[in-house]
Design a protein around this motif. Structure first.
Motif, PDB file in Angstrom:
ATOM      1  N   LEU A 100       0.826  -1.211   0.000  1.00 45.37           N
ATOM      2  CA  LEU A 100       0.000   0.000   0.000  1.00 45.37           C
ATOM      3  C   LEU A 100       0.860   1.261   0.000  1.00 45.37           C
ATOM      4  O   LEU A 100       0.565   2.226  -0.705  1.00 45.37           O
ATOM      5  N   ALA A 101       1.945   1.251   0.764  1.00 49.45           N
ATOM      6  CA  ALA A 101       2.825   2.424   0.821  1.00 49.45           C
ATOM      7  C   ALA A 101       3.522   2.654  -0.516  1.00 49.45           C
ATOM      8  O   ALA A 101       3.714   3.801  -0.923  1.00 49.45           O
ATOM      9  N   ALA A 102       3.901   1.581  -1.207  1.00 48.16           N
ATOM     10  CA  ALA A 102       4.491   1.749  -2.541  1.00 48.16           C
ATOM     11  C   ALA A 102       3.474   2.377  -3.485  1.00 48.16           C
ATOM     12  O   ALA A 102       3.819   3.251  -4.296  1.00 48.16           O
ATOM     13  N   GLY A 103       2.215   1.961  -3.376  1.00 50.61           N
ATOM     14  CA  GLY A 103       1.158   2.551  -4.191  1.00 50.61           C
ATOM     15  C   GLY A 103       0.949   4.025  -3.890  1.00 50.61           C
ATOM     16  O   GLY A 103       0.835   4.855  -4.799  1.00 50.61           O
ATOM     17  N   VAL A 104       0.914   4.365  -2.608  1.00 51.74           N
ATOM     18  CA  VAL A 104       0.729   5.771  -2.203  1.00 51.74           C
ATOM     19  C   VAL A 104       1.926   6.609  -2.660  1.00 51.74           C
ATOM     20  O   VAL A 104       1.764   7.702  -3.206  1.00 51.74           O
ATOM     21  N   THR A 105       3.126   6.086  -2.454  1.00 51.65           N
ATOM     22  CA  THR A 105       4.337   6.807  -2.867  1.00 51.65           C
ATOM     23  C   THR A 105       4.326   7.047  -4.376  1.00 51.65           C
ATOM     24  O   THR A 105       4.633   8.152  -4.846  1.00 51.65           O
ATOM     25  N   GLY A 106       3.958   6.028  -5.138  1.00 52.77           N
ATOM     26  CA  GLY A 106       3.889   6.171  -6.590  1.00 52.77           C
ATOM     27  C   GLY A 106       2.848   7.178  -7.039  1.00 52.77           C
ATOM     28  O   GLY A 106       3.085   7.969  -7.960  1.00 52.77           O
ATOM     29  N   ALA A 107       1.680   7.145  -6.396  1.00 50.71           N
ATOM     30  CA  ALA A 107       0.616   8.098  -6.745  1.00 50.71           C
ATOM     31  C   ALA A 107       1.057   9.533  -6.458  1.00 50.71           C
ATOM     32  O   ALA A 107       0.803  10.447  -7.250  1.00 50.71           O
ATOM     33  N   LEU A 108       1.734   9.727  -5.333  1.00 48.11           N
ATOM     34  CA  LEU A 108       2.228  11.063  -4.999  1.00 48.11           C
ATOM     35  C   LEU A 108       3.314  11.507  -5.983  1.00 48.11           C
ATOM     36  O   LEU A 108       3.319  12.641  -6.443  1.00 48.11           O
ATOM     37  N   MET A 109       4.212  10.587  -6.302  1.00 50.83           N
ATOM     38  CA  MET A 109       5.299  10.916  -7.231  1.00 50.83           C
ATOM     39  C   MET A 109       4.748  11.331  -8.586  1.00 50.83           C
ATOM     40  O   MET A 109       5.279  12.233  -9.236  1.00 50.83           O
ATOM     41  N   ARG A 110       3.687  10.704  -8.989  1.00 50.02           N
ATOM     42  CA  ARG A 110       3.074  11.020 -10.286  1.00 50.02           C
ATOM     43  C   ARG A 110       2.526  12.444 -10.317  1.00 50.02           C
ATOM     44  O   ARG A 110       2.560  13.111 -11.348  1.00 50.02           O
ATOM     45  N   THR A 111       2.012  12.914  -9.182  1.00 48.04           N
ATOM     46  CA  THR A 111       1.376  14.232  -9.141  1.00 48.04           C
ATOM     47  C   THR A 111       2.343  15.372  -8.821  1.00 48.04           C
ATOM     48  O   THR A 111       2.032  16.522  -9.096  1.00 48.04           O
ATOM     49  N   LEU A 112       3.484  15.042  -8.247  1.00 53.72           N
ATOM     50  CA  LEU A 112       4.430  16.091  -7.855  1.00 53.72           C
ATOM     51  C   LEU A 112       5.207  16.592  -9.072  1.00 53.72           C
ATOM     52  O   LEU A 112       5.383  15.862 -10.048  1.00 53.72           O
ATOM     53  N   PRO A 113       5.703  17.830  -9.006  1.00 60.68           N
ATOM     54  CA  PRO A 113       6.401  18.402 -10.167  1.00 60.68           C
ATOM     55  C   PRO A 113       7.703  17.679 -10.479  1.00 60.68           C
ATOM     56  O   PRO A 113       8.403  17.210  -9.588  1.00 60.68           O
ATOM     57  N   GLN A 114       7.974  17.568 -11.768  1.00 65.51           N
ATOM     58  CA  GLN A 114       9.210  16.968 -12.253  1.00 65.51           C
ATOM     59  C   GLN A 114       9.733  17.864 -13.361  1.00 65.51           C
ATOM     60  O   GLN A 114       9.264  18.960 -13.534  1.00 65.51           O
ATOM     61  N   GLY A 115      10.690  17.419 -14.077  1.00 60.87           N
ATOM     62  CA  GLY A 115      11.222  18.221 -15.180  1.00 60.87           C
ATOM     63  C   GLY A 115      12.727  18.195 -15.170  1.00 60.87           C
ATOM     64  O   GLY A 115      13.359  17.716 -16.093  1.00 60.87           O
ATOM     65  N   THR A 116      13.341  18.723 -14.122  1.00 62.52           N
ATOM     66  CA  THR A 116      14.789  18.656 -13.992  1.00 62.52           C
ATOM     67  C   THR A 116      15.127  17.534 -13.011  1.00 62.52           C
ATOM     68  O   THR A 116      14.296  17.163 -12.173  1.00 62.52           O
ATOM     69  N   PRO A 117      16.340  16.997 -13.065  1.00 57.54           N
ATOM     70  CA  PRO A 117      16.714  15.962 -12.107  1.00 57.54           C
ATOM     71  C   PRO A 117      16.588  16.407 -10.649  1.00 57.54           C
ATOM     72  O   PRO A 117      16.150  15.637  -9.798  1.00 57.54           O
ATOM     73  N   LEU A 118      16.937  17.659 -10.373  1.00 61.52           N
ATOM     74  CA  LEU A 118      16.852  18.156  -9.003  1.00 61.52           C
ATOM     75  C   LEU A 118      15.399  18.249  -8.533  1.00 61.52           C
ATOM     76  O   LEU A 118      15.069  17.853  -7.407  1.00 61.52           O
ATOM     77  N   ARG A 119      14.518  18.751  -9.389  1.00 59.58           N
ATOM     78  CA  ARG A 119      13.099  18.850  -9.040  1.00 59.58           C
ATOM     79  C   ARG A 119      12.494  17.454  -8.862  1.00 59.58           C
ATOM     80  O   ARG A 119      11.706  17.220  -7.964  1.00 59.58           O
ATOM     81  N   THR A 120      12.889  16.525  -9.717  1.00 55.64           N
ATOM     82  CA  THR A 120      12.394  15.152  -9.624  1.00 55.64           C
ATOM     83  C   THR A 120      12.870  14.506  -8.325  1.00 55.64           C
ATOM     84  O   THR A 120      12.106  13.810  -7.653  1.00 55.64           O
ATOM     85  N   ALA A 121      14.125  14.759  -7.950  1.00 47.86           N
ATOM     86  CA  ALA A 121      14.660  14.224  -6.694  1.00 47.86           C
ATOM     87  C   ALA A 121      13.930  14.816  -5.493  1.00 47.86           C
ATOM     88  O   ALA A 121      13.618  14.095  -4.529  1.00 47.86           O
TER      89      ALA A 121
END
Length: 194
Positions: A100-121
């Motif tokens: 369940l935590a892997a699912g929640v973490t993945g769902a959050l990661m999908r919605t959070l901003p990305q673009g540059t490696p630093l922002r993704t990290a």
């Protein structure tokens, strides 16, 4: 069309199996036993990595595959533990929480901003803290209350011993994600379609 779908499904199954195997390898690292019956292990880092790198669905599937192997009796948990009995121990809330935590973490990661490696990290760190630490610890506390018959306030206080180490694991997850983002800029973090 069928070959492309088949290739995509094969790739997805391979990633799910790979991360289940990664969890098993992390179980080879010795655990640190605590009096409350829940050991300190590296395997929660695997939960965070699965969510951030695979996304909610595949991260959940990889941890479910790992837990199925554990339930079947394979000694994949740290300290060589396995079998149905581990799901009746005080640490069962954490174990059930892996998928369940892997699912929640993945769902959050999908919605959070990305673009540059630093922002993704940075997004990986936030997703790991909320899904791989807060949510997983809530599941663990529930397990301590239900299975160890521990009062909620004592279960919460007992769980705090894991927080500093898990914050380090969140930072390690962010470092891994940063490295992957630099090396593979098209990687679909959080299961995002590219």
């Amino acid at each position: 069309m069928t070959a492309a779908i088949s290739r995509k499904a094969s790739h997805s199954m391979a990633l799910v199996a790979l991360f289940a195997a990664l969890m098993a390898v992390m179980g080879l690292i010795p655990k640190i036993d605590l009096p409350l019956g829940v050991p300190i292990t590296l395997q929660s880092l695997g939960v965070m990595l699965a969510g951030c790198l695979l996304g909610a669905r595949r991260g959940f599937q990889s941890m479910l595959l790992f837990l199925a192997a554990v339930a079947a009796g394979l000694p994949l948990l740290s300290g060589g533990r396995g079998g149905l009995g581990v799901f009746m121990a005080p640490s069962a809330g954490y174990l059930v929480g892996y998928a369940l935590a892997a699912g929640v973490t993945g769902a959050l990661m999908r919605t959070l901003p990305q673009g540059t490696p630093l922002r993704t990290a940075a997004s990986a760190f936030i997703a790991s803290v909320l899904g791989g630490l807060v949510f997983l610890h809530a599941m663990g506390i529930a397990g301590l209350v239900l299975l160890a018959q521990m009062p909620l306030d004592k279960a919460f206080l007992a769980d705090l011993v894991f927080v500093p180490g898990d914050l380090v694991k969140c930072a390690l997850c962010a470092v891994v994600v940063h490295t992957v983002a630099k090396a593979l800029p098209d990687w679909p973090f959080g299961g995002r379609e590219r």
